[in-house]
Design a protein around this motif. Structure first.
Motif, PDB file in Angstrom:
ATOM      1  N   THR A 181     -10.303  27.437   7.135  1.00  0.00           N
ATOM      2  CA  THR A 181     -11.730  27.265   7.382  1.00  0.00           C
ATOM      3  C   THR A 181     -11.961  27.833   8.770  1.00  0.00           C
ATOM      4  O   THR A 181     -11.179  27.585   9.684  1.00  0.00           O
ATOM      5  N   TYR A 197     -14.671  29.702   4.497  1.00  0.00           N
ATOM      6  CA  TYR A 197     -13.241  29.505   4.244  1.00  0.00           C
ATOM      7  C   TYR A 197     -12.731  30.698   3.466  1.00  0.00           C
ATOM      8  O   TYR A 197     -13.495  31.402   2.798  1.00  0.00           O
ATOM      9  N   ALA A 227      -9.596  23.055   2.462  1.00  0.00           N
ATOM     10  CA  ALA A 227     -10.378  24.023   3.236  1.00  0.00           C
ATOM     11  C   ALA A 227     -11.865  23.884   2.919  1.00  0.00           C
ATOM     12  O   ALA A 227     -12.704  23.927   3.827  1.00  0.00           O
ATOM     13  N   MET A 228     -12.191  23.693   1.657  1.00  0.00           N
ATOM     14  CA  MET A 228     -13.588  23.536   1.258  1.00  0.00           C
ATOM     15  C   MET A 228     -14.183  22.246   1.821  1.00  0.00           C
ATOM     16  O   MET A 228     -15.353  22.224   2.226  1.00  0.00           O
ATOM     17  N   LYS A 263     -13.311  20.778   4.643  1.00  0.00           N
ATOM     18  CA  LYS A 263     -13.549  21.000   6.076  1.00  0.00           C
ATOM     19  C   LYS A 263     -14.777  21.881   6.276  1.00  0.00           C
ATOM     20  O   LYS A 263     -15.586  21.645   7.177  1.00  0.00           O
ATOM     21  N   GLU A 264     -14.934  22.894   5.427  1.00  0.00           N
ATOM     22  CA  GLU A 264     -16.115  23.752   5.504  1.00  0.00           C
ATOM     23  C   GLU A 264     -17.374  22.915   5.297  1.00  0.00           C
ATOM     24  O   GLU A 264     -18.346  23.043   6.057  1.00  0.00           O
TER      25      GLU A 264
END
Length: 84
Positions: free
Chosen positions: A4, A19, A59-60, A62-63
């Motif tokens: 990210t 990301y 990652a998604m 955190k994005e």
């Protein structure tokens, strides 16, 4: 591995959050290759934060956090001051 990332345009005071599994090529796209879209309007971009994850889901998540109000506040209050 997934990352990210947070991009910042000092010239326009704009953030971009995304990301990817290939940060180098994605950044190159934002910086040079793309011909339309949000990032084209606010070049040049600088990478100000990168978070690495083992899964796309992490990652998604955190994005999504960075794109929330609390996440944007965190970026503006904790990450950006490192550059000024």
């Amino acid at each position: 591995m997934y990352v990210t990332y947070v991009l910042y345009s000092f010239k326009y005071n704009r953030l971009y959050i995304g990301y990817t599994s290939d940060l180098i090529n994605r950044f190159k796209s934002h910086q040079q290759l793309a011909t339309k879209g949000f990032t084209v309007k606010y070049r040049p971009w600088f990478v100000i934060e990168v978070c690495c994850f083992n899964t796309k889901k992490e990652a998604m998540e955190k994005e999504n956090y960075f794109k929330s109000g609390h996440g944007r506040d965190f970026i503006r209050n904790q990450i950006l001051p490192r550059y000024f």
